[in-house]
Scaffold this motif. Sequence first.
Motif, PDB file in Angstrom:
ATOM      1  N   GLU A  42       0.806  -1.223   0.000  1.00 11.84           N
ATOM      2  CA  GLU A  42       0.000   0.000   0.000  1.00 11.84           C
ATOM      3  C   GLU A  42       0.841   1.277   0.000  1.00 11.84           C
ATOM      4  N   ASN A  43       2.175   1.135   0.107  1.00  8.68           N
ATOM      5  CA  ASN A  43       3.085   2.286   0.165  1.00  8.68           C
ATOM      6  C   ASN A  43       2.784   3.233   1.325  1.00  8.68           C
ATOM      7  N   TRP A  44       2.558   2.665   2.500  1.00  5.61           N
ATOM      8  CA  TRP A  44       2.413   3.502   3.673  1.00  5.61           C
ATOM      9  C   TRP A  44       3.041   2.807   4.876  1.00  5.61           C
ATOM     10  N   ALA A  45       3.312   3.622   5.863  1.00  8.44           N
ATOM     11  CA  ALA A  45       3.800   3.128   7.142  1.00  8.44           C
ATOM     12  C   ALA A  45       2.718   3.399   8.172  1.00  8.44           C
ATOM     13  N   THR A  46       2.798   2.714   9.278  1.00  8.04           N
ATOM     14  CA  THR A  46       1.902   2.952  10.400  1.00  8.04           C
ATOM     15  C   THR A  46       2.777   3.178  11.621  1.00  8.04           C
ATOM     16  N   LEU A  47       2.572   4.298  12.296  1.00  3.89           N
ATOM     17  CA  LEU A  47       3.405   4.682  13.432  1.00  3.89           C
ATOM     18  C   LEU A  47       2.566   4.799  14.692  1.00  3.89           C
ATOM     19  N   LYS A  48       3.228   4.595  15.844  1.00  3.62           N
ATOM     20  CA  LYS A  48       2.558   4.644  17.141  1.00  3.62           C
ATOM     21  C   LYS A  48       2.767   6.003  17.789  1.00  3.62           C
ATOM     22  N   PHE A  49       1.677   6.754  17.892  1.00  2.35           N
ATOM     23  CA  PHE A  49       1.687   8.038  18.581  1.00  2.35           C
ATOM     24  C   PHE A  49       0.713   7.973  19.742  1.00  2.35           C
ATOM     25  N   SER A  50       0.791   8.945  20.617  1.00  4.22           N
ATOM     26  CA  SER A  50      -0.275   9.103  21.601  1.00  4.22           C
ATOM     27  C   SER A  50      -1.467   9.682  20.841  1.00  4.22           C
ATOM     28  N   PRO A  51      -2.680   9.542  21.356  1.00  8.92           N
ATOM     29  CA  PRO A  51      -3.827  10.155  20.668  1.00  8.92           C
ATOM     30  C   PRO A  51      -3.662  11.668  20.471  1.00  8.92           C
ATOM     31  N   GLU A  52      -3.032  12.341  21.425  1.00 12.27           N
ATOM     32  CA  GLU A  52      -2.821  13.787  21.310  1.00 12.27           C
ATOM     33  C   GLU A  52      -1.819  14.104  20.195  1.00 12.27           C
ATOM     34  N   GLU A  53      -0.749  13.328  20.118  1.00  9.03           N
ATOM     35  CA  GLU A  53       0.232  13.523  19.044  1.00  9.03           C
ATOM     36  C   GLU A  53      -0.414  13.252  17.691  1.00  9.03           C
ATOM     37  N   GLN A  54      -1.206  12.184  17.636  1.00 15.87           N
ATOM     38  CA  GLN A  54      -1.884  11.824  16.396  1.00 15.87           C
ATOM     39  C   GLN A  54      -2.745  12.993  15.904  1.00 15.87           C
ATOM     40  N   PRO A  62      -3.444  16.108   6.170  1.00 15.91           N
ATOM     41  CA  PRO A  62      -4.469  15.082   6.397  1.00 15.91           C
ATOM     42  C   PRO A  62      -4.574  14.027   5.302  1.00 15.91           C
ATOM     43  N   ASP A  63      -4.078  14.329   4.109  1.00 13.98           N
ATOM     44  CA  ASP A  63      -4.104  13.333   3.040  1.00 13.98           C
ATOM     45  C   ASP A  63      -2.958  12.337   3.171  1.00 13.98           C
ATOM     46  N   ALA A  64      -1.913  12.701   3.896  1.00 14.40           N
ATOM     47  CA  ALA A  64      -0.729  11.845   4.023  1.00 14.40           C
ATOM     48  C   ALA A  64      -0.541  11.287   5.430  1.00 14.40           C
ATOM     49  N   ILE A  65      -1.172  11.884   6.428  1.00 13.87           N
ATOM     50  CA  ILE A  65      -1.050  11.438   7.819  1.00 13.87           C
ATOM     51  C   ILE A  65      -2.466  11.340   8.367  1.00 13.87           C
ATOM     52  N   PHE A  66      -2.904  10.105   8.667  1.00 11.98           N
ATOM     53  CA  PHE A  66      -4.283   9.935   9.108  1.00 11.98           C
ATOM     54  C   PHE A  66      -4.420   8.715  10.010  1.00 11.98           C
ATOM     55  N   THR A  78      -1.255   5.452  13.507  1.00  6.96           N
ATOM     56  CA  THR A  78      -1.477   6.436  12.462  1.00  6.96           C
ATOM     57  C   THR A  78      -0.802   6.018  11.164  1.00  6.96           C
ATOM     58  N   HIS A  79      -1.554   6.067  10.057  1.00  3.83           N
ATOM     59  CA  HIS A  79      -0.976   5.778   8.747  1.00  3.83           C
ATOM     60  C   HIS A  79      -0.217   7.003   8.246  1.00  3.83           C
ATOM     61  N   LEU A  80       0.830   6.705   7.496  1.00  4.13           N
ATOM     62  CA  LEU A  80       1.697   7.750   6.969  1.00  4.13           C
ATOM     63  C   LEU A  80       2.050   7.397   5.526  1.00  4.13           C
ATOM     64  N   LYS A  81       1.607   8.217   4.599  1.00  2.51           N
ATOM     65  CA  LYS A  81       2.013   8.037   3.198  1.00  2.51           C
ATOM     66  C   LYS A  81       3.365   8.734   3.039  1.00  2.51           C
ATOM     67  N   TYR A  82       4.408   7.986   3.364  1.00  7.77           N
ATOM     68  CA  TYR A  82       5.756   8.543   3.479  1.00  7.77           C
ATOM     69  C   TYR A  82       6.291   9.136   2.175  1.00  7.77           C
ATOM     70  N   GLU A  83       5.846   8.645   1.034  1.00 10.62           N
ATOM     71  CA  GLU A  83       6.371   9.140  -0.243  1.00 10.62           C
ATOM     72  C   GLU A  83       5.895  10.546  -0.582  1.00 10.62           C
ATOM     73  N   VAL A  84       4.873  11.042   0.127  1.00 12.20           N
ATOM     74  CA  VAL A  84       4.326  12.369  -0.157  1.00 12.20           C
ATOM     75  C   VAL A  84       4.932  13.427   0.765  1.00 12.20           C
ATOM     76  N   LEU A  85       5.606  12.990   1.816  1.00 14.75           N
ATOM     77  CA  LEU A  85       6.152  13.905   2.815  1.00 14.75           C
ATOM     78  C   LEU A  85       7.656  14.060   2.634  1.00 14.75           C
ATOM     79  N   SER A  86       8.197  15.110   3.195  1.00 16.95           N
ATOM     80  CA  SER A  86       9.648  15.301   3.117  1.00 16.95           C
ATOM     81  C   SER A  86      10.353  14.285   4.013  1.00 16.95           C
ATOM     82  N   GLU A  87      11.579  14.015   3.666  1.00 18.34           N
ATOM     83  CA  GLU A  87      12.377  13.081   4.467  1.00 18.34           C
ATOM     84  C   GLU A  87      12.527  13.584   5.898  1.00 18.34           C
TER      85      GLU A  87
END
Length: 115
Positions: A42-54, A62-66, A78-87
């Motif tokens: 799917e070309n995304w990562a999933t990361l563990k944040f606190s609900p507040e950080e999320q 919102p299109d790349a981090i949701f 939280t899903h992260l479409k890493y290819e759309v964001l800066s390194e």
Amino acid sequence: MPSLLEFNALAISLPEVSVEPHFEKTSFRVKKKIFATLNEKENWATLKFSPEEQEMFCKINPDAIFSVPNKWGKMGWTHLKYEVLSEEIVLELLKVAYLNIAPKNLKDKVNFEEF
């Protein structure tokens, strides 16, 4: 905009990270606890944040981090479409997820960029 290989390199650049399979995904762990997974299909990562950080990070793009759309999302996953964001953003988000899981003695080894 990191590629799949660059995302892997960023994740394993953090102290004492191990890479292990997690169902059909790749997981990144510290002390056996998952802080990120990578879904190559799917070309995304999933990361563990606190609900507040999320809530805060989802406002960046919102299109790349949701939120994961289930009970896991309510726990901060939280899903992260890493290819759309800066390194730089991807690396900083990985660091936050890592710090949410890492023991204190490893947390002191992680530095954040100053923008």
